[in-house]
Design a protein around this motif. Structure first.
Motif, PDB file in Angstrom:
ATOM      1  N   THR A   1     -17.917  -5.182   4.665  1.00  0.00           N
ATOM      2  CA  THR A   1     -16.552  -4.858   5.076  1.00  0.00           C
ATOM      3  C   THR A   1     -15.988  -3.760   4.190  1.00  0.00           C
ATOM      4  N   TYR A   2     -15.393  -2.782   4.839  1.00  0.00           N
ATOM      5  CA  TYR A   2     -14.789  -1.668   4.114  1.00  0.00           C
ATOM      6  C   TYR A   2     -13.330  -1.554   4.524  1.00  0.00           C
ATOM      7  N   GLN A   3     -12.530  -1.006   3.628  1.00  0.00           N
ATOM      8  CA  GLN A   3     -11.120  -0.819   3.934  1.00  0.00           C
ATOM      9  C   GLN A   3     -10.758   0.644   3.686  1.00  0.00           C
ATOM     10  N   ALA A   4     -10.159   1.261   4.684  1.00  0.00           N
ATOM     11  CA  ALA A   4      -9.785   2.666   4.533  1.00  0.00           C
ATOM     12  C   ALA A   4      -8.299   2.828   4.789  1.00  0.00           C
ATOM     13  N   LEU A   5      -7.612   3.446   3.826  1.00  0.00           N
ATOM     14  CA  LEU A   5      -6.213   3.817   4.061  1.00  0.00           C
ATOM     15  C   LEU A   5      -6.204   5.290   4.431  1.00  0.00           C
TER      16      LEU A   5
ATOM     17  N   GLY B   1     -23.342  -1.649  11.348  1.00  0.00           N
ATOM     18  CA  GLY B   1     -22.985  -3.066  11.309  1.00  0.00           C
ATOM     19  C   GLY B   1     -21.741  -3.341  10.480  1.00  0.00           C
ATOM     20  N   ALA B   2     -21.226  -2.317   9.806  1.00  0.00           N
ATOM     21  CA  ALA B   2     -20.074  -2.527   8.925  1.00  0.00           C
ATOM     22  C   ALA B   2     -18.786  -2.734   9.730  1.00  0.00           C
ATOM     23  N   SER B   3     -17.894  -3.545   9.153  1.00  0.00           N
ATOM     24  CA  SER B   3     -16.553  -3.690   9.714  1.00  0.00           C
ATOM     25  C   SER B   3     -15.617  -2.840   8.873  1.00  0.00           C
ATOM     26  N   LEU B   4     -14.730  -2.138   9.546  1.00  0.00           N
ATOM     27  CA  LEU B   4     -13.811  -1.263   8.828  1.00  0.00           C
ATOM     28  C   LEU B   4     -12.376  -1.680   9.111  1.00  0.00           C
ATOM     29  N   GLU B   5     -11.666  -2.039   8.039  1.00  0.00           N
ATOM     30  CA  GLU B   5     -10.233  -2.298   8.171  1.00  0.00           C
ATOM     31  C   GLU B   5      -9.524  -0.970   7.989  1.00  0.00           C
ATOM     32  N   VAL B   6      -8.793  -0.572   9.007  1.00  0.00           N
ATOM     33  CA  VAL B   6      -8.107   0.714   8.952  1.00  0.00           C
ATOM     34  C   VAL B   6      -6.609   0.501   8.735  1.00  0.00           C
ATOM     35  N   PHE B   7      -6.056   1.170   7.742  1.00  0.00           N
ATOM     36  CA  PHE B   7      -4.600   1.225   7.576  1.00  0.00           C
ATOM     37  C   PHE B   7      -4.224   2.697   7.709  1.00  0.00           C
ATOM     38  N   LEU B   8      -3.151   2.965   8.428  1.00  0.00           N
ATOM     39  CA  LEU B   8      -2.858   4.349   8.776  1.00  0.00           C
ATOM     40  C   LEU B   8      -1.378   4.661   8.619  1.00  0.00           C
ATOM     41  N   THR B   9      -1.115   5.795   7.999  1.00  0.00           N
ATOM     42  CA  THR B   9       0.262   6.277   7.961  1.00  0.00           C
ATOM     43  C   THR B   9       0.238   7.795   8.064  1.00  0.00           C
TER      44      THR B   9
ATOM     45  N   LYS C   1       0.842  -1.194   0.000  1.00  0.00           N
ATOM     46  CA  LYS C   1       0.000   0.000   0.000  1.00  0.00           C
ATOM     47  C   LYS C   1       0.877   1.243   0.000  1.00  0.00           C
ATOM     48  N   THR C   2       0.516   2.198  -0.817  1.00  0.00           N
ATOM     49  CA  THR C   2       1.304   3.420  -0.896  1.00  0.00           C
ATOM     50  C   THR C   2       0.689   4.469   0.010  1.00  0.00           C
ATOM     51  N   LEU C   3       1.153   5.692  -0.140  1.00  0.00           N
ATOM     52  CA  LEU C   3       0.638   6.781   0.687  1.00  0.00           C
ATOM     53  C   LEU C   3      -0.714   7.309   0.223  1.00  0.00           C
ATOM     54  N   GLU C   4      -1.226   6.787  -0.889  1.00  0.00           N
ATOM     55  CA  GLU C   4      -2.495   7.310  -1.406  1.00  0.00           C
ATOM     56  C   GLU C   4      -3.643   6.994  -0.461  1.00  0.00           C
ATOM     57  N   PRO C   5      -4.295   8.008   0.098  1.00  0.00           N
ATOM     58  CA  PRO C   5      -5.451   7.714   0.940  1.00  0.00           C
ATOM     59  C   PRO C   5      -6.614   7.227   0.080  1.00  0.00           C
ATOM     60  N   SER C   6      -7.332   6.235   0.560  1.00  0.00           N
ATOM     61  CA  SER C   6      -8.433   5.698  -0.236  1.00  0.00           C
ATOM     62  C   SER C   6      -9.383   4.899   0.642  1.00  0.00           C
ATOM     63  N   VAL C   7     -10.565   4.670   0.102  1.00  0.00           N
ATOM     64  CA  VAL C   7     -11.547   3.822   0.779  1.00  0.00           C
ATOM     65  C   VAL C   7     -12.114   2.889  -0.258  1.00  0.00           C
ATOM     66  N   LYS C   8     -12.276   1.613   0.101  1.00  0.00           N
ATOM     67  CA  LYS C   8     -12.992   0.726  -0.819  1.00  0.00           C
ATOM     68  C   LYS C   8     -13.832  -0.270  -0.052  1.00  0.00           C
ATOM     69  N   GLN C   9     -14.820  -0.808  -0.761  1.00  0.00           N
ATOM     70  CA  GLN C   9     -15.694  -1.803  -0.159  1.00  0.00           C
ATOM     71  C   GLN C   9     -15.151  -3.170  -0.530  1.00  0.00           C
ATOM     72  N   LEU C  10     -14.888  -4.018   0.475  1.00  0.00           N
ATOM     73  CA  LEU C  10     -14.295  -5.337   0.204  1.00  0.00           C
ATOM     74  C   LEU C  10     -15.368  -6.383  -0.052  1.00  0.00           C
ATOM     75  N   ASP C  11     -16.371  -6.413   0.822  1.00  0.00           N
ATOM     76  CA  ASP C  11     -17.541  -7.252   0.538  1.00  0.00           C
ATOM     77  C   ASP C  11     -18.746  -6.560   1.152  1.00  0.00           C
ATOM     78  N   GLU C  12     -19.862  -7.269   1.210  1.00  0.00           N
ATOM     79  CA  GLU C  12     -21.110  -6.617   1.569  1.00  0.00           C
ATOM     80  C   GLU C  12     -20.996  -5.713   2.799  1.00  0.00           C
TER      81      GLU C  12
ATOM     82  N   THR D   1      -5.754  -1.674  12.116  1.00  0.00           N
ATOM     83  CA  THR D   1      -6.675  -2.187  13.114  1.00  0.00           C
ATOM     84  C   THR D   1      -8.004  -2.442  12.424  1.00  0.00           C
ATOM     85  N   LYS D   2      -8.907  -3.115  13.136  1.00  0.00           N
ATOM     86  CA  LYS D   2     -10.221  -3.372  12.543  1.00  0.00           C
ATOM     87  C   LYS D   2     -11.288  -2.942  13.549  1.00  0.00           C
TER      88      LYS D   2
END
Ligand code: CUA
Length: 282
Positions: free
Chosen positions: A68-72, A90-98, A55-66, A125-126
Motif C-alpha cells: 500500500t502506498y499513499q500519495a498526496l 498489485g499495489a494499492s494507492l491511497e490518493v489525496f489531492l488538492t 495533511k498540508t499542501l506538501e506533495p509527497s509519496v510514502k509506502q504504508l505497508d508492503e 480515493t483509492k
C-alpha cells in the motif's frame, strides 16, 4: 402500508394522494439510505477542508505497508506533483489531492479514479493496480492556456521494489545526477521553472509543446514570426520571460504565455538553469 394509507385518509388526504405521498416518502427515505451507504460503506465523501485536515499542501509519496502506498498530489498550473509515480503491480494507492491555485481535474485513465482538485480542500480515493502499464493522469477541468498539457502518469511495473517519483520538489537534486554537481543558482532556476509552470509548455528534450523547447535554447539561432533572425541570448530570453509577446518564434502562437511576475533574481536563476539545457539532453 394499508394502515398507513388508512391513517392518511383519516387525516383528510384523498386516497390516491395518500398513496402518492407514501411512494414519495419511500423514495426520499431510499435516497437518504443510499447516501448513508455511500458515505459509510463505500467511504465516498465530500472533500474535507484543508484546515480540518492534518495533511498540508506538501506533495509527497510514502509506502504504508508492503503493498500500500499513499500519495498526496498537488495540482497546479499546469502539472501534477508528483508528475510521475512508479509502483509495483498489485499495489494499492491511497490518493489525496488538492490544488494550489485554480480548480483542476484528476482522472486516472484505465481506472475509476476521477477527482476534482479544489484549492483549500482535500479529495481522496483509492486505486488498486492489478495490471502493469502506464496510467496517464489527465486534468479534465479547463484551467488556463496550459490545460491541454497538464498530464502526469502512474507507471505500474512488475517486480518494482518500493516506489519512485518524478516532479516532487524533493526530486530536484536528482537533476544533479545528470551532470555532476548542480550549481545552487541552477537548482533555484529549476525551482522557478517548476513553480511557474514553465515546463508544462516548454519541454527539456526537444519535443515541441505550446512553446519552443528549452533544450539548447541558449544561443540558439531563431527566426521570429516577423521574419527577424536573432540569437537567443540572455537579453532575448529575459525579454521573452518578462514580455513573451514581443518576439514570437516562427511556428508558435502569440498570447499563449502570461507575462511572468518574476523579480530580477528569479530571472537570473531561470537563465542559469536554461543555459544548462543542451540540445543533446533527453
Ligand atoms: Cu489543470 Cu486543466
Amino acid at each position: 402500508m394499508k394502515r398507513l394509507s388508512d391513517f392518511l385518509v383519516r387525516l383528510g388526504f384523498p386516497p390516491l394522494e395518500g398513496k402518492l405521498l407514501i411512494v414519495a416518502l419511500g423514495l426520499a427515505g431510499g435516497h437518504l439510505l443510499l447516501v448513508a451507504f455511500a458515505a459509510y460503506q463505500l467511504k465516498i465523501n465530500v472533500p474535507t477542508c484543508l484546515a480540518d485536515d492534518p495533511k498540508t499542501l506538501e506533495p509527497s509519496v510514502k509506502q504504508l505497508d508492503e503493498n500500500t502506498y499513499q500519495a498526496l498530489y498537488v495540482a497546479k498550473m499546469w502539472q501534477f506533483e508528483p508528475s510521475v509515480l512508479r509502483i509495483p503491480t498489485g499495489a494499492s494507492l491511497e490518493v489525496f489531492l488538492t490544488s494550489s491555485d485554480v480548480i483542476h481535474g484528476f482522472f486516472v485513465k484505465g481506472t475509476n479514479a476521477n477527482l476534482m482538485a479544489i484549492p483549500g480542500t482535500v479529495g481522496d480515493t483509492k486505486i488498486t493496480f492489478d495490471k502493469p502499464g502506464t496510467y496517464p493522469i489527465i486534468c479534465h477541468e479547463y484551467c488556463g492556456s496550459g490545460h491541454h498539457n497538464m498530464v502526469g502518469s502512474i507507471e505500474v511495473i512488475d517486480g518494482l521494489e518500493g516506489f519512485e517519483t518524478e516532479g516532487l520538489p524533493s526530486d530536484v537534486p536528482d537533476l544533479a545526477a545528470a551532470g555532476g554537481e548542480l550549481a545552487p543558482e541552477v537548482a533555484k532556476g529549476f525551482e522557478v521553472a517548476t513553480q511557474f509552470g514553465c515546463l508544462a509548455c516548454h519541454s527539456t528534450n526537444g519535443t515541441k509543446l505550446v512553446g519552443p523547447s528549452f533544450a539548447g535554447i541558449y544561443h540558439r539561432d531563431i527566426t521570429t514570426t516577423s521574419g527577424e533572425s536573432i540569437k537567443a541570448d540572455e537579453e532575448y530570453l529575459k525579454e521573452s520571460i518578462l514580455s513573451p509577446n514581443e518576439k514570437i518564434v516562427e511556428g508558435f502562437q502569440p498570447n499563449m504565455m502570461p507575462a511572468l511576475p518574476l523579480n530580477e533574481e528569479q530571472v537570473a536563476y531561470l537563465l542559469a538553469y536554461l543555459k544548462t539545457l543542451s540540445s543533446a539532453q533527453n
